[in-house]
Design a protein around this motif. Sequence first.
Motif, PDB file in Angstrom:
ATOM      1  N   GLU A 101       0.325  -1.381   0.471  1.00 38.92           N
ATOM      2  CA  GLU A 101       0.234  -0.048   0.202  1.00 38.92           C
ATOM      3  C   GLU A 101       1.085   1.322  -0.159  1.00 38.92           C
ATOM      4  O   GLU A 101       0.391   2.565  -0.396  1.00 38.92           O
ATOM      5  N   THR A 102       1.973   1.312   0.661  1.00 41.35           N
ATOM      6  CA  THR A 102       3.061   2.407   0.604  1.00 41.35           C
ATOM      7  C   THR A 102       3.544   2.327  -1.040  1.00 41.35           C
ATOM      8  O   THR A 102       3.866   3.626  -1.389  1.00 41.35           O
ATOM      9  N   ARG A 103       4.099   1.482  -0.788  1.00 36.59           N
ATOM     10  CA  ARG A 103       4.903   1.159  -2.236  1.00 36.59           C
ATOM     11  C   ARG A 103       4.124   1.523  -3.691  1.00 36.59           C
ATOM     12  O   ARG A 103       4.700   1.549  -4.118  1.00 36.59           O
ATOM     13  N   PHE A 104       3.337   1.224  -3.846  1.00 38.57           N
ATOM     14  CA  PHE A 104       2.218   1.356  -4.536  1.00 38.57           C
ATOM     15  C   PHE A 104       0.468   1.996  -4.476  1.00 38.57           C
ATOM     16  O   PHE A 104      -0.583   1.384  -4.472  1.00 38.57           O
ATOM     17  N   PRO A 105       0.537   3.512  -4.504  1.00 39.83           N
ATOM     18  CA  PRO A 105      -0.469   3.599  -4.058  1.00 39.83           C
ATOM     19  C   PRO A 105      -1.429   4.244  -4.520  1.00 39.83           C
ATOM     20  O   PRO A 105      -1.612   3.694  -5.770  1.00 39.83           O
ATOM     21  N   PRO A 106      -2.322   4.500  -4.711  1.00 41.65           N
ATOM     22  CA  PRO A 106      -4.238   4.262  -5.569  1.00 41.65           C
ATOM     23  C   PRO A 106      -4.059   5.057  -6.729  1.00 41.65           C
ATOM     24  O   PRO A 106      -2.691   6.370  -6.493  1.00 41.65           O
ATOM     25  N   ALA A 107      -4.110   5.076  -7.795  1.00 49.50           N
ATOM     26  CA  ALA A 107      -4.121   5.715  -9.298  1.00 49.50           C
ATOM     27  C   ALA A 107      -4.548   6.649  -9.231  1.00 49.50           C
ATOM     28  O   ALA A 107      -5.617   7.000  -8.278  1.00 49.50           O
ATOM     29  N   ALA A 108      -3.696   7.980  -9.607  1.00 48.01           N
ATOM     30  CA  ALA A 108      -4.115   9.276  -9.388  1.00 48.01           C
ATOM     31  C   ALA A 108      -6.214   9.294 -10.604  1.00 48.01           C
ATOM     32  O   ALA A 108      -6.567  10.299 -11.001  1.00 48.01           O
ATOM     33  N   GLY A 109      -5.124   8.680 -12.005  1.00 38.19           N
ATOM     34  CA  GLY A 109      -6.186   8.648 -13.236  1.00 38.19           C
ATOM     35  C   GLY A 109      -7.156   7.389 -12.941  1.00 38.19           C
ATOM     36  O   GLY A 109      -7.380   6.715 -12.126  1.00 38.19           O
ATOM     37  N   PRO A 110      -8.466   7.504 -13.954  1.00 37.93           N
ATOM     38  CA  PRO A 110      -9.764   5.971 -14.447  1.00 37.93           C
ATOM     39  C   PRO A 110      -9.025   4.821 -14.309  1.00 37.93           C
ATOM     40  O   PRO A 110      -9.495   3.831 -13.144  1.00 37.93           O
ATOM     41  N   ALA A 111      -7.555   4.502 -14.682  1.00 38.96           N
ATOM     42  CA  ALA A 111      -7.200   2.682 -14.139  1.00 38.96           C
ATOM     43  C   ALA A 111      -5.048   3.230 -14.419  1.00 38.96           C
ATOM     44  O   ALA A 111      -5.046   3.789 -15.037  1.00 38.96           O
ATOM     45  N   ALA A 112      -4.516   2.659 -12.924  1.00 37.27           N
ATOM     46  CA  ALA A 112      -3.416   2.628 -13.473  1.00 37.27           C
ATOM     47  C   ALA A 112      -2.911   1.323 -14.045  1.00 37.27           C
ATOM     48  O   ALA A 112      -3.612   0.486 -14.171  1.00 37.27           O
ATOM     49  N   PRO A 113      -1.814   1.457 -14.575  1.00 37.55           N
ATOM     50  CA  PRO A 113      -0.746   0.022 -14.943  1.00 37.55           C
ATOM     51  C   PRO A 113      -0.666  -1.086 -14.170  1.00 37.55           C
ATOM     52  O   PRO A 113      -0.260  -0.408 -12.947  1.00 37.55           O
ATOM     53  N   ALA A 114      -1.724  -2.012 -13.759  1.00 37.46           N
ATOM     54  CA  ALA A 114      -0.753  -2.826 -13.686  1.00 37.46           C
ATOM     55  C   ALA A 114       0.597  -3.459 -13.268  1.00 37.46           C
ATOM     56  O   ALA A 114       1.401  -3.155 -14.634  1.00 37.46           O
ATOM     57  N   ARG A 115       1.047  -4.095 -11.928  1.00 37.34           N
ATOM     58  CA  ARG A 115       2.690  -3.453 -12.093  1.00 37.34           C
ATOM     59  C   ARG A 115       2.845  -5.550 -11.347  1.00 37.34           C
ATOM     60  O   ARG A 115       2.046  -5.849 -10.777  1.00 37.34           O
TER      61      ARG A 115
END
Length: 110
Positions: free
Chosen positions: A96-110
């Motif tokens: 949750e710290t390393r990968f914060p929520p996306a700012a836009g509609p959808a973030a690319p999968a990691r």
Amino acid sequence: MPELRRRLAAFAAARGWEPYHTPKNLAAALSVEASELLEIFQWLTPEQSAGVMADQEAAFRVEDEVADVLSYLLQFCEVLDIDPLTALAAKIERNETRFPPAAGPAAPAR
């Protein structure tokens, strides 16, 4: 989960398998079982893989391999005295710290 870990330990003890249930051997067995799960999906399209549980025979195979993977993971955790749920909660917190929520509609999968 603790009851399942106890049952697995008792099952292995009743058969004298403890000497073979080393962290290395259990990690190897876990890898093999995960590979057997992957084998079911190996040549399926994404759509076919999403529908695999609709086929009774395939669903049984998937559930059986999931049980094998979980069994070896729980035995591994038992031998090394790892609480898998605590380990998972800690990992989720780090992610949750390393990968914060996306700012836009959808973030690319990691």
